[in-house]
Motif scaffolding. Structure first.
Motif, PDB file in Angstrom:
ATOM      1  N   GLY A  33     -11.476  -2.634   4.435  1.00 49.91           N
ATOM      2  CA  GLY A  33     -11.307  -1.202   4.625  1.00 49.91           C
ATOM      3  C   GLY A  33     -10.177  -0.696   3.767  1.00 49.91           C
ATOM      4  O   GLY A  33      -9.409  -1.458   3.211  1.00 49.91           O
ATOM      5  N   ARG A  34     -10.074   0.612   3.668  1.00 45.78           N
ATOM      6  CA  ARG A  34      -8.998   1.215   2.899  1.00 45.78           C
ATOM      7  C   ARG A  34      -7.692   1.081   3.658  1.00 45.78           C
ATOM      8  O   ARG A  34      -7.660   0.814   4.853  1.00 45.78           O
ATOM      9  CB  ARG A  34      -9.304   2.680   2.642  1.00 45.78           C
ATOM     10  N   THR A  35      -6.588   1.268   2.937  1.00 47.02           N
ATOM     11  CA  THR A  35      -5.298   1.223   3.588  1.00 47.02           C
ATOM     12  C   THR A  35      -5.253   2.248   4.710  1.00 47.02           C
ATOM     13  O   THR A  35      -5.539   3.423   4.498  1.00 47.02           O
ATOM     14  CB  THR A  35      -4.183   1.530   2.567  1.00 47.02           C
ATOM     15  N   PRO A  36      -4.931   1.814   5.941  1.00 49.02           N
ATOM     16  CA  PRO A  36      -5.003   2.735   7.081  1.00 49.02           C
ATOM     17  C   PRO A  36      -3.909   3.790   7.027  1.00 49.02           C
ATOM     18  O   PRO A  36      -2.827   3.569   6.478  1.00 49.02           O
ATOM     19  CB  PRO A  36      -4.813   1.809   8.286  1.00 49.02           C
ATOM     20  N   LEU A  37      -4.195   4.909   7.609  1.00 45.01           N
ATOM     21  CA  LEU A  37      -3.210   5.963   7.782  1.00 45.01           C
ATOM     22  C   LEU A  37      -2.796   5.959   9.242  1.00 45.01           C
ATOM     23  O   LEU A  37      -3.615   6.199  10.132  1.00 45.01           O
ATOM     24  CB  LEU A  37      -3.804   7.319   7.396  1.00 45.01           C
ATOM     25  N   VAL A  38      -1.544   5.658   9.491  1.00 43.52           N
ATOM     26  CA  VAL A  38      -1.041   5.561  10.864  1.00 43.52           C
ATOM     27  C   VAL A  38      -0.412   6.894  11.237  1.00 43.52           C
ATOM     28  O   VAL A  38       0.566   7.328  10.627  1.00 43.52           O
ATOM     29  CB  VAL A  38      -0.012   4.423  11.001  1.00 43.52           C
ATOM     30  N   ALA A  39      -0.979   7.544  12.223  1.00 50.49           N
ATOM     31  CA  ALA A  39      -0.479   8.847  12.654  1.00 50.49           C
ATOM     32  C   ALA A  39       0.600   8.671  13.715  1.00 50.49           C
ATOM     33  O   ALA A  39       0.513   7.792  14.575  1.00 50.49           O
ATOM     34  CB  ALA A  39      -1.621   9.691  13.207  1.00 50.49           C
ATOM     35  N   LEU A  40       1.610   9.503  13.649  1.00 51.05           N
ATOM     36  CA  LEU A  40       2.662   9.532  14.658  1.00 51.05           C
ATOM     37  C   LEU A  40       2.262  10.506  15.757  1.00 51.05           C
ATOM     38  O   LEU A  40       1.905  11.651  15.491  1.00 51.05           O
ATOM     39  CB  LEU A  40       3.988   9.968  14.019  1.00 51.05           C
ATOM     40  N   THR A  41       2.327  10.058  16.993  1.00 51.75           N
ATOM     41  CA  THR A  41       2.035  10.929  18.133  1.00 51.75           C
ATOM     42  C   THR A  41       3.279  11.077  18.995  1.00 51.75           C
ATOM     43  O   THR A  41       4.053  10.132  19.151  1.00 51.75           O
ATOM     44  CB  THR A  41       0.884  10.362  18.979  1.00 51.75           C
ATOM     45  N   HIS A  42       3.473  12.245  19.541  1.00 45.67           N
ATOM     46  CA  HIS A  42       4.618  12.540  20.411  1.00 45.67           C
ATOM     47  C   HIS A  42       5.942  12.170  19.724  1.00 45.67           C
ATOM     48  O   HIS A  42       6.821  11.574  20.321  1.00 45.67           O
ATOM     49  CB  HIS A  42       4.498  11.801  21.751  1.00 45.67           C
ATOM     50  N   GLY A  43       6.037  12.558  18.451  1.00 43.92           N
ATOM     51  CA  GLY A  43       7.245  12.231  17.701  1.00 43.92           C
ATOM     52  C   GLY A  43       8.503  12.862  18.257  1.00 43.92           C
ATOM     53  O   GLY A  43       9.613  12.392  18.003  1.00 43.92           O
ATOM     54  N   GLU A  44       8.353  13.937  19.032  1.00 41.13           N
ATOM     55  CA  GLU A  44       9.529  14.616  19.576  1.00 41.13           C
ATOM     56  C   GLU A  44      10.114  13.892  20.787  1.00 41.13           C
ATOM     57  O   GLU A  44      11.214  14.232  21.248  1.00 41.13           O
ATOM     58  CB  GLU A  44       9.141  16.049  19.970  1.00 41.13           C
ATOM     59  N   ARG A  45       9.427  12.884  21.310  1.00 47.04           N
ATOM     60  CA  ARG A  45       9.892  12.193  22.513  1.00 47.04           C
ATOM     61  C   ARG A  45      11.196  11.447  22.233  1.00 47.04           C
ATOM     62  O   ARG A  45      11.295  10.659  21.294  1.00 47.04           O
ATOM     63  CB  ARG A  45       8.823  11.222  23.012  1.00 47.04           C
ATOM     64  N   VAL A  46      12.217  11.669  23.036  1.00 47.30           N
ATOM     65  CA  VAL A  46      13.532  11.058  22.843  1.00 47.30           C
ATOM     66  C   VAL A  46      13.516   9.650  23.430  1.00 47.30           C
ATOM     67  O   VAL A  46      13.268   9.467  24.626  1.00 47.30           O
ATOM     68  CB  VAL A  46      14.640  11.903  23.498  1.00 47.30           C
TER      69      VAL A  46
END
Length: 886
Positions: free
Chosen positions: A595-608
């Motif tokens: 497969g192609r190089t995966p794109l990893v998405a950030l979720t809930h980046g604002e969480r401290v």
């Protein structure tokens, strides 16, 4: 409501805000005083596609000596019904009309900015730009490569210091309802670049960022701005060691996706450009600019870019082929560039191979000799090698698709050679038999462990001039005793006593046909001296034949018995239930689809996650991305155990050996534990794996001492020093004694902080050691340390026997035990990091709490990868220390 008026005054005054927001020692954006190149007729307009905090489009019109600018979140539209918001921003200098590049992290507007469109414009009616701008009603006719026709810009109301406008298409016959020009034409009109990337480091909060910018602005007026001295040499030091290839056979490329390039035979070189200056250095950081001045001058043609490129300096024969022996002999020379590591403030090493190559091709699109782009070779590995034979090249390079650029030797870059050659240390010579003042032959050796192995006699490949020069050089280094212990040839092979031994100072490159069974070179021929290599680097290259597993697939291990009862490595779910062939040592097998190089998405980046300093999940994500070039080589192939804190370190976290529900591209290894469980462990083999872990709030990563495929063979001895109830001064004293003890055994070691109060000391090992041997050595060493410091330390397991002394635990060297990975975070309020050290830092002044998520990146920029020696291996434990305890 009062109508806001456009700024008055000179262009210099109108560009004051632009200047105050930027540090021109950091960003590659043009300073206000940079002259603008002129060409064509009429005032210019440009549109920048800018991937900053959010992707948007910056429309800029040349009016009264500056570029008046608006940020349009969705970009211009050809549909008159689409009335797009346009926020007026600070004026830009005219030189900005040709700018394209990446604005570095930490700078205002950090992220990619590409030249999406450019051309000329005028107002309707013509020549009224100043007046229409003042009235807040611009009617412009754009003549660009993508935007052609008339648009309206109408000011609606001010919003703080920025006026809001509406931008929409005029009904002039060029409108196209339903046509999305931004989606249909995403590319740059300057470079062709399509994809853009935003900033990789996020501020902790908008309020913090705003406060920091205001504070910076107060301190950095144009007349008193603090300047940072940045040089191309410092840039090369920041990038650090180059990536090295592994000698291999064609079979090693099976089962993965590879790209092939011509293998050039010359001097490896890294070039850094910064501020119009050039640094050209060898692999060992030696200056090459004086030796190759034409190449250094040619690199200046890359212009204003801040960049680091990797390549090979070669000399060409009459047929245009690189020949090492022609270097410095007056032949035509080239700097063939094959990788791009840094560009305009962005570290590119974590990007996949194909994306780095695409950017490199754009950078070198217009270069001329002596600069050149490395030549690609199409086809399979066998076809590429056949092409190399037809063209009489040395061979080809195989580079795995999707792989990052990692320092040190790597299995994702392979050397496939047509003609064998080897770097050897010169350990002696024989004079010419006819008594002429010339060298007859070289006596050479390769490094094995801590000593030298004799590799044979090299008698051909010299001119008379070279024979005289070598004799003159080597005669100054003659020693009485041979540095090679296994050299029975003084009487047998030479049949005389005329061998002259020398201290190994010089490295020769030789071509040969094959290695003999006793480790000698067959038919070696001298090709030249290598001033870019040290004798200690001359290790016999053994070609890899086992396939290199694709990092974009899941890896699971074949079922089969190990020497340890109940510790079998098994296939994962994709191969469950299959019968496999038992063997003594297991190699990890790859089972999932490409497969192609995966794109990893950030979720809930604002969480401290770290409430005390305010670090968020986005900060952790950015940190893992930044340290990936150092962290991935340390973790590659090692099963992981994870500690996760999804709600932050102030809330309960949990420990996981096995993982479930992982994405298809993530590499895992299913291991049979003594609890009769089969657990799939994460194996980090690419930066995206680290990002996936960051998004799972896996703050602390625990690694095995061995790698999948050789789980019974640890790569190091691990000494865990934890002060417990003792003092840190006691710990430092014990660590110093441990180092002294190891050096007495001629063993080097690498220290690092545990991330808490302790220290870890690792002794890197050559392949072949068992966990039993490593445990025995650690236990005997700790016993010796306890005898030396009975008041400070003990190996007693029972707490009642310790009496407050530091417990020295050798059991951390057992099979399946883990240690905290280098550069891993720990779940303490101040976000500490397990940080590799120099031994000179291990003193009573050492403060491990200084190494945190907020500080350690600056340290790494300065000191580089101090953990790399722990991965070098090469050491064997002394036999006397491996006797089993009774």
């Amino acid at each position: 409501m009062a109508t806001p008026r456009r700024p008055s005054g000179s262009a210099r005054e109108r560009l004051r805000t632009y200047r105050e927001k930027r540090d021109f020692t950091s960003t590659s954006e043009p300073a206000p005083e940079v002259p603008a190149p002129r060409g064509g007729s009429g005032p210019v307009f440009v549109v920048h596609k800018h991937d900053a905090t959010r992707l948007h489009y910056d429309l800029r019109l040349e009016i009264d000596g500056v570029l008046v600018s608006w940020a349009i979140p969705k970009g211009p539209s050809y549909d008159p019904a689409d009335k797009r918001l346009a926020v007026q921003t600070e004026d830009h200098p005219l030189a900005y009309a040709t700018f394209e590049g990446r604005i570095p992290e930490g700078s205002y507007g950090a992220g990619d900015s590409i030249l999406w469109d450019s051309g000329t414009f005028d107002t309707v009616p013509p020549g009224q730009a100043s007046e229409q701008l003042a009235r807040g009603r611009l009617h412009v006719a754009l003549h660009g490569q993508k935007l052609e026709g008339e648009w309206h810009l109408i000011r609606t109301r001010p919003s703080g210091k920025k006026a809001q406008w509406l931008c929409f298409k005029a009904k002039d016959g060029t409108e196209r309802a339903g046509y999305d020009v931004a989606a249909e034409r995403p590319e740059s009109v300057k470079s062709g670049q399509r994809a853009t990337r935003g900033p990789t480091r996020r501020t902790r909060s908008a309020a913090t960022a705003k406060s920091a910018r205001k504070k910076s602005a107060r301190k950095a007026s144009p007349s008193r701005r603090a300047t940072r001295v940045r040089t191309p040499e410092a840039l090369l030091e920041r990038v650090g060691s180059p990536m090295l290839a592994t000698l291999a056979q064609v079979d090693a490329t099976e089962g993965a996706d590879w790209r092939f390039e011509v293998k050039y035979d010359g001097f490896r070189a890294l070039a850094g450009l910064q501020g119009g200056r050039v640094a050209l250095q060898s692999r060992g950081a030696n200056d090459l600019s004086l030796r190759f001045p034409a190449i250094a001058r040619a690199l200046e043609t890359l212009g204003e870019h801040e960049t680091v490129v990797d390549g090979e300096i070669v000399a060409l024969d009459a047929h245009g082929r690189s020949r090492f022996q022609l270097l410095g002999q007056g032949a035509e020379e080239r700097f063939v560039i094959f990788d791009l590591l840094w560009l305009d403030g962005e570290d590119l090493r974590a990007l996949p191979l194909e994306e780095r190559r695409e950017r490199l091709e754009r950078l070198l699109a217009r270069v001329k000799p002596p600069l050149a782009l490395a030549e690609r070779v199409e086809g399979s590995a066998s076809e590429a090698l056949a092409e190399a034979r037809r063209n009489e090249w040395e061979g080809v390079m195989a580079k795995r698709v999707g792989s990052p650029y990692t320092p040190g030797r790597s299995a994702t870059w392979l050397k496939l050679k047509v003609q064998a050659n080897q770097e050897v240390a010169i350990v002696g010579f024989t004079p010419m038999a006819n008594e002429r003042p010339e060298l007859g032959s070289l006596l050479v050796a390769v490094r094995e462990g801590e000593g030298w192995h004799y590799a044979g006699k090299v008698g051909t490949g010299y001119s008379a001039k070279v024979r005289r020069e070598l004799l003159s050089r080597l005669s100054r280094d003659v020693v009485k005793k041979s540095p090679v212990e296994d050299a029975p040839f003084v009487r047998d092979a030479l049949r005389n006593e005329e061998a002259r031994w020398v201290k190994p100072r010089y490295v020769a490159q030789v071509a040969f046909t094959e290695w003999t069974e006793d480790g000698r070179l067959r038919h070696p021929s001298f090709q030249g001296l290598r001033s870019d290599k040290r004798p200690e680097e001359c290790v016999r290259e053994r070609p890899r034949s086992a396939p290199v597993r694709d990092s974009g697939r899941k890896a699971a291990s074949s079922r089969g018995p190990h020497r340890r009862t109940g510790t079998k490595v098994r296939r994962g779910a994709a191969a469950a239930g299959r019968t496999s062939v038992a063997r003594k040592e297991q190699e990890a097998t790859t089972t999932t689809r490409q497969g192609r190089t995966p794109l990893v998405a950030l979720t809930h980046g604002e969480r401290v996650l770290f409430p005390e300093p305010g670090f968020t999940k986005a900060d952790v994500f950015a940190y893992f991305r930044d340290v990936a070039p150092l962290m991935v080589p340390a973790l590659a192939g090692r099963p992981l155990a994870l500690q996760q804190w999804p709600r932050g370190v102030d809330e309960p976290g949990f420990f996981r050996q096995g993982v479930k529900g992982t994405p298809d591209w993530l590499t895992t290894a299913c291991i049979h534990h003594h609890e009769a469980k089969d657990l799939p462990h994460v194996v980090v083999d690419r930066p995206e794996s680290l990002l996936w872990l960051a998004n799972q709030s896996a703050l602390t990563l625990h690694i095995w001492s061995s790698r999948v495929g050789h789980l019974e063979e640890p790569d190091w001895v691990f000494f865990d020093l934890d002060p417990g109830n003792g003092t840190f001064d006691d710990l430092i004293q014990l660590a110093t004694s441990l180092r002294r003890h190891l050096e007495g055994l001629e063993l080097t070691s690498v220290p690092k902080t545990s991330g808490k109060r302790g220290l870890h000391v690792l002794v890197p090992l050559a392949p072949g050691h068992t966990y039993e041997q490593v445990w025995e050595f650690a236990h005997s060493t700790f016993e010796a340390l306890a005898r030396e410091h009975p008041e400070l330390a003990t190996t007693a397991r029972a707490k009642r026997e310790r009496q407050g002394r530091l417990y020295l635990d050798a059991d951390q060297n057992a099979w399946g035990k883990t240690l905290v990975a280098p550069y891993s975070l720990r779940a303490l309020p101040h976000a500490p990091v397990s940080t590799p050290l120099k031994w000179s830092e291990v003193t009573r002044r050492l403060d491990p709490t200084r190494f945190t998520l907020g500080t350690v990146r600056r340290r790494l920029d300065k000191v580089g990868d101090l953990f790399a020696p722990a991965l070098a291996g090469g050491q064997k434990l002394p036999p006397s220390s491996l006797k089993r305890r009774r």
